[in-house]
Enzyme design. Structure first.
Site, PDB file in Angstrom:
ATOM      1  N   GLY A 182       0.700  -1.139   0.150  1.00 42.42           N
ATOM      2  CA  GLY A 182       0.004  -0.059   0.096  1.00 42.42           C
ATOM      3  C   GLY A 182       0.763   1.327  -0.037  1.00 42.42           C
ATOM      4  O   GLY A 182       1.966   1.252  -0.272  1.00 42.42           O
ATOM      5  N   SER A 183       0.203   2.513   0.321  1.00 48.50           N
ATOM      6  CA  SER A 183       0.933   3.866   0.386  1.00 48.50           C
ATOM      7  C   SER A 183      -0.106   4.772  -0.202  1.00 48.50           C
ATOM      8  O   SER A 183      -1.221   4.834   0.405  1.00 48.50           O
ATOM      9  CB  SER A 183       2.158   3.727  -0.461  1.00 48.50           C
ATOM     10  OG  SER A 183       2.676   5.055   0.188  1.00 48.50           O
TER      11      SER A 183
END
Length: 214
Positions: A182-183
């Protein structure tokens, strides 16, 4: 479950090692052996979940600009961007570790430039991550004009995958990479795009429409 092409090698390696440890668990003293077998089985399922690449129905409406990532819109603002100009709109999508991690092309066009920027690993929901974190900046020439978007590493995600090349022709919804664990993905749309997305909206990469060329 379809697996992302960016994870095929990791999934294969994980499956081999998990199989060995799973079988080994049956020959160890119990209940420790059973616990080991269960743990490696759960790890294998997590790996498959992490690298999943679900089928997506890509919008076919002319002029649609789609979300490049699964997640939640945490920022939308008008900005003067050096690539897209004054009156552009920035949309930031936060990707949690539980979202699908692959990224998709938001609109058909040609890759003008790729710019890898090393940096920090601030939490992705911290808006300073847009300018301070490690990232891959991508510029596309499209029917809407020039658009800019960026894969940003976060505190947990420290591996960006981008398989685009300058001059490459790309199509709306095509896979182009992933951010592992993710991010966030930031996208800047020029004034020629009427942005309909709003803060708090959940996005589905390759499906959710962020705006329209007008």
């Amino acid at each position: 479950m379809r697996i992302s092409p960016y994870g095929a090698g990791s999934v294969t390696t994980t499956a081999i090692f998990c199989s060995l440890f799973f079988v080994t668990g049956f020959f160890l003293p119990q209940p420790g052996g059973a616990a080991l077998s269960l743990a490696v089985l759960l790890f294998l399922f997590f790996t498959l979940f992490f690298y999943r690449d679900p089928e997506r129905e890509i919008p076919t409406e002319p002029g649609a600009v789609i979300a490049p990532a699964d997640g939640k819109i945490v920022l939308k603002q008008s900005i003067d961007h050096p690539v897209t100009g004054d009156g552009s709109t920035l949309v930031s999508i936060f990707m949690s570790p539980f979202n699908v991690h692959v990224n998709r092309i938001p609109i058909s066009g040609r890759v003008l430039n790729l710019n890898y920027v090393p940096g920090k690993y601030l939490m992705a929901f911290d808006h300073r991550s847009m300018t301070d974190n490690e990232r891959m900046e991508i510029t596309l020439e499209t029917a809407a004009g020039t658009i800019w978007f960026c894969q940003v590493s976060g505190f947990v995600a420290r591996r960006i995958v981008c398989d685009l090349k300058p001059g490459q022709e790309v199509t709306t919804g095509n896979l182009f990479g992933m951010i592992k664990l993710g991010s966030r993905v930031d996208i800047v749309l020029p004034p020629s795009v009427k942005v309909s997305a709003s803060v708090g909206m959940k996005t589905v990469g390759g499906t959710t429409i962020l705006g329209w060329i007008y």
